[in-house]
Design a protein around this motif. Structure first.
Motif, short mmCIF file in Angstrom:
data_model
loop_
_atom_site.label_atom_id
_atom_site.label_comp_id
_atom_site.label_asym_id
_atom_site.label_seq_id
_atom_site.Cartn_x
_atom_site.Cartn_y
_atom_site.Cartn_z
N PHE A 1 0.84 -1.20 0.00
CA PHE A 1 0.00 0.00 0.00
C PHE A 1 0.87 1.25 0.00
N GLY A 2 1.94 1.24 0.78
CA GLY A 2 2.82 2.41 0.86
C GLY A 2 3.45 2.74 -0.48
N GLU A 3 3.90 1.73 -1.21
CA GLU A 3 4.48 1.97 -2.53
C GLU A 3 3.44 2.47 -3.51
N CYS A 4 2.22 1.94 -3.41
CA CYS A 4 1.16 2.41 -4.30
C CYS A 4 0.80 3.87 -4.01
N ARG A 5 0.77 4.22 -2.75
CA ARG A 5 0.49 5.62 -2.40
C ARG A 5 1.62 6.52 -2.91
N ARG A 6 2.82 6.04 -2.78
CA ARG A 6 3.99 6.78 -3.28
C ARG A 6 3.89 6.98 -4.80
N ALA A 7 3.41 5.97 -5.51
CA ALA A 7 3.27 6.06 -6.96
C ALA A 7 2.23 7.12 -7.34
N VAL A 8 1.10 7.15 -6.62
CA VAL A 8 0.07 8.14 -6.93
C VAL A 8 0.56 9.54 -6.59
N LEU A 9 1.32 9.67 -5.51
CA LEU A 9 1.88 10.99 -5.18
C LEU A 9 2.82 11.45 -6.28
N ALA A 10 3.64 10.54 -6.81
CA ALA A 10 4.55 10.90 -7.90
C ALA A 10 3.74 11.36 -9.12
N LEU A 11 2.66 10.66 -9.43
CA LEU A 11 1.81 11.08 -10.54
C LEU A 11 1.20 12.45 -10.25
N GLY A 12 0.75 12.65 -9.01
CA GLY A 12 0.17 13.94 -8.64
C GLY A 12 1.17 15.07 -8.78
N ARG A 13 2.40 14.84 -8.38
CA ARG A 13 3.43 15.89 -8.52
C ARG A 13 3.66 16.21 -10.00
N GLN A 14 3.61 15.17 -10.84
CA GLN A 14 3.76 15.41 -12.27
C GLN A 14 2.60 16.23 -12.81
N MET A 15 1.39 15.95 -12.35
CA MET A 15 0.23 16.74 -12.77
C MET A 15 0.36 18.19 -12.30
N GLN A 16 0.92 18.35 -11.12
CA GLN A 16 1.12 19.69 -10.57
C GLN A 16 2.09 20.49 -11.44
N ARG A 17 3.11 19.82 -11.99
CA ARG A 17 4.04 20.50 -12.89
C ARG A 17 3.38 20.83 -14.22
N ARG A 18 2.57 19.91 -14.71
CA ARG A 18 1.98 20.08 -16.03
C ARG A 18 0.80 21.06 -16.02
N ARG A 19 0.03 21.04 -14.94
CA ARG A 19 -1.12 21.94 -14.82
C ARG A 19 -1.05 22.70 -13.50
N PRO A 20 -0.05 23.56 -13.38
CA PRO A 20 0.09 24.30 -12.11
C PRO A 20 -1.07 25.23 -11.83
N ASP A 21 -1.87 25.51 -12.86
CA ASP A 21 -3.06 26.35 -12.67
C ASP A 21 -4.21 25.60 -12.01
N LEU A 22 -4.15 24.25 -12.06
CA LEU A 22 -5.29 23.47 -11.60
C LEU A 22 -4.99 22.50 -10.46
N VAL A 23 -3.76 21.97 -10.39
CA VAL A 23 -3.51 20.80 -9.56
C VAL A 23 -2.64 21.12 -8.34
N THR A 24 -3.01 20.52 -7.21
CA THR A 24 -2.19 20.58 -6.02
C THR A 24 -2.08 19.19 -5.41
N THR A 25 -0.97 18.95 -4.71
CA THR A 25 -0.81 17.73 -3.91
C THR A 25 -0.59 18.10 -2.44
N THR A 26 -0.87 19.35 -2.10
CA THR A 26 -0.71 19.80 -0.72
C THR A 26 -1.75 19.12 0.16
N TRP A 27 -1.27 18.44 1.21
CA TRP A 27 -2.17 17.65 2.04
C TRP A 27 -3.12 18.52 2.86
N TRP A 28 -2.64 19.59 3.48
CA TRP A 28 -3.47 20.39 4.37
C TRP A 28 -4.43 21.25 3.55
N ARG A 29 -5.70 21.02 3.78
CA ARG A 29 -6.73 21.68 2.97
C ARG A 29 -6.60 23.19 2.97
#
Length: 324
Positions: free
Chosen positions: A201-229
């Motif tokens: 589970f930890g590795e899978c969560r790490r994989a989704v976080l990596a994808l999220g960071r990539q989305m944040q780079r590609r669409r900085p106008d739309l995407v965040t991976t910041t945990w605290w709301r």
């Protein structure tokens, strides 16, 4: 008010008893418990595909969905609905289970539907939403689905989530991976990816976080991976913690417990731009399913390696979070 006699429904080899079939479940739509049961029968192949042999938490609304209804929590268990993590007392002997371990170390035998009759039995108990783990009963420690949750911030519309989903698809294509989108029944979107059951589970969560960071780079106008709301300054959060142990997402074809009776609808990517969450409800989905089948029918046909995403996580210096 007189009690309506129970109905017995043949579901495969089983006969499932539906008590109080005329009980209002979505009174604003004029839908009864029996209507909900018939809905699940109509989309049976699809919802069973989403749940088959997976430990599944039941979200039960035995009094139906009415104005002011709320679901119980650990802090306040006086709600009108509740989450059922363990096999209910009195379950038929043909309801199979999976033995799972929660982050606390406690264990449970959770319903693991093996046939459509289990879904109908659960619907008779008031289950509207099914929350399957991303694992099979045969191996509860290694997810075989990667689930990407595109979660809009308050006030953000579905139309702002759609371009993020397209970006996710484009990135997965570049890695040779195939994702399948679905609505949540609300304003968000989920993208599912079948993976080889080799990683924690930890590795899978790490994989989704990596994808999220990539989305944040590609669409900085739309995407965040910041945990605290309160620190999020962009409209769409890639919720990587949905891949943590005991975090589950609403299954395809589950019913959202709101007055509109919307459902979580699997989509083809070609439908995404024109689709809206309100297009898919208990009343209309059976005809859609009968006419075009399940867009997620191919989800489990090919399992992919997580290595491309984990290599990206390595490059980003992301550590695997603790399992418990």
């Amino acid at each position: 008010m007189a009690t309506t006699a129970a109905e017995e429904i043949q579901v495969g080899e089983r006969v499932v008893r539906v008590s109080s079939p005329d009980k209002p479940y979505f009174p604003q739509r004029g839908l009864t418990k029996l209507d909900v049961v018939r809905y699940f029968l109509a989309v049976g192949d699809g919802i069973l595909r989403a749940l088959r042999d997976r430990p599944t938490m039941l979200e039960r609304w035995p009094r139906g969905v009415f104005e002011g209804a709320k679901i119980g929590t650990r802090q306040d268990n006086r709600g009108d609905a509740f989450y059922q993590k363990r096999l209910p007392v009195g379950a038929p002997d043909w309801v199979r289970t999976a033995h799972i371990t929660f982050p606390s170390g406690r264990t449970a035998d959770e319903v693991a539907p093996s046939e459509l009759a289990v879904v109908i039995w659960a619907a008779n108990l008031g289950t509207l939403r099914f929350h399957p783990w991303p694992v099979s009963a045969a191996d509860v420690e290694h997810p075989d689905q990667l689930r990407i949750d595109l979660d809009p911030m308050p006030g953000v519309g579905f139309e702002q989530v759609v371009p993020v989903a397209h970006e996710v698809r484009a990135f997965l294509d570049e890695l040779g991976l195939v994702g399948y989108p679905k609505t949540t029944g609300g304003r968000g979107l989920h993208v599912y990816l079948s993976i080889e059951p080799r990683w924690s589970f930890g590795e899978c969560r790490r994989a989704v976080l990596a994808l999220g960071r990539q989305m944040q780079r590609r669409r900085p106008d739309l995407v965040t991976t910041t945990w605290w709301r309160e620190q999020r300054d962009r409209p769409v959060f890639v919720d990587y913690n949905q891949m943590a142990r005991d975090h589950t997402m609403t299954s395809a074809y589950s019913i959202r417990p709101t007055s509109a009776a919307l459902v979580s609808a699997p989509l083809d990517w070609s439908e995404l731009d024109d689709a809206r969450p309100e297009d898919f409800d208990v009343v209309g989905m059976p005809a859609r399913f009968a006419g075009r089948g399940d867009p997620h029918a191919g989800l489990d046909e090919r399992r992919f390696s997580l290595e491309p995403l984990l290599e990206l996580a390595d490059r980003d210096g992301l550590e695997a979070p603790p399992e418990r």
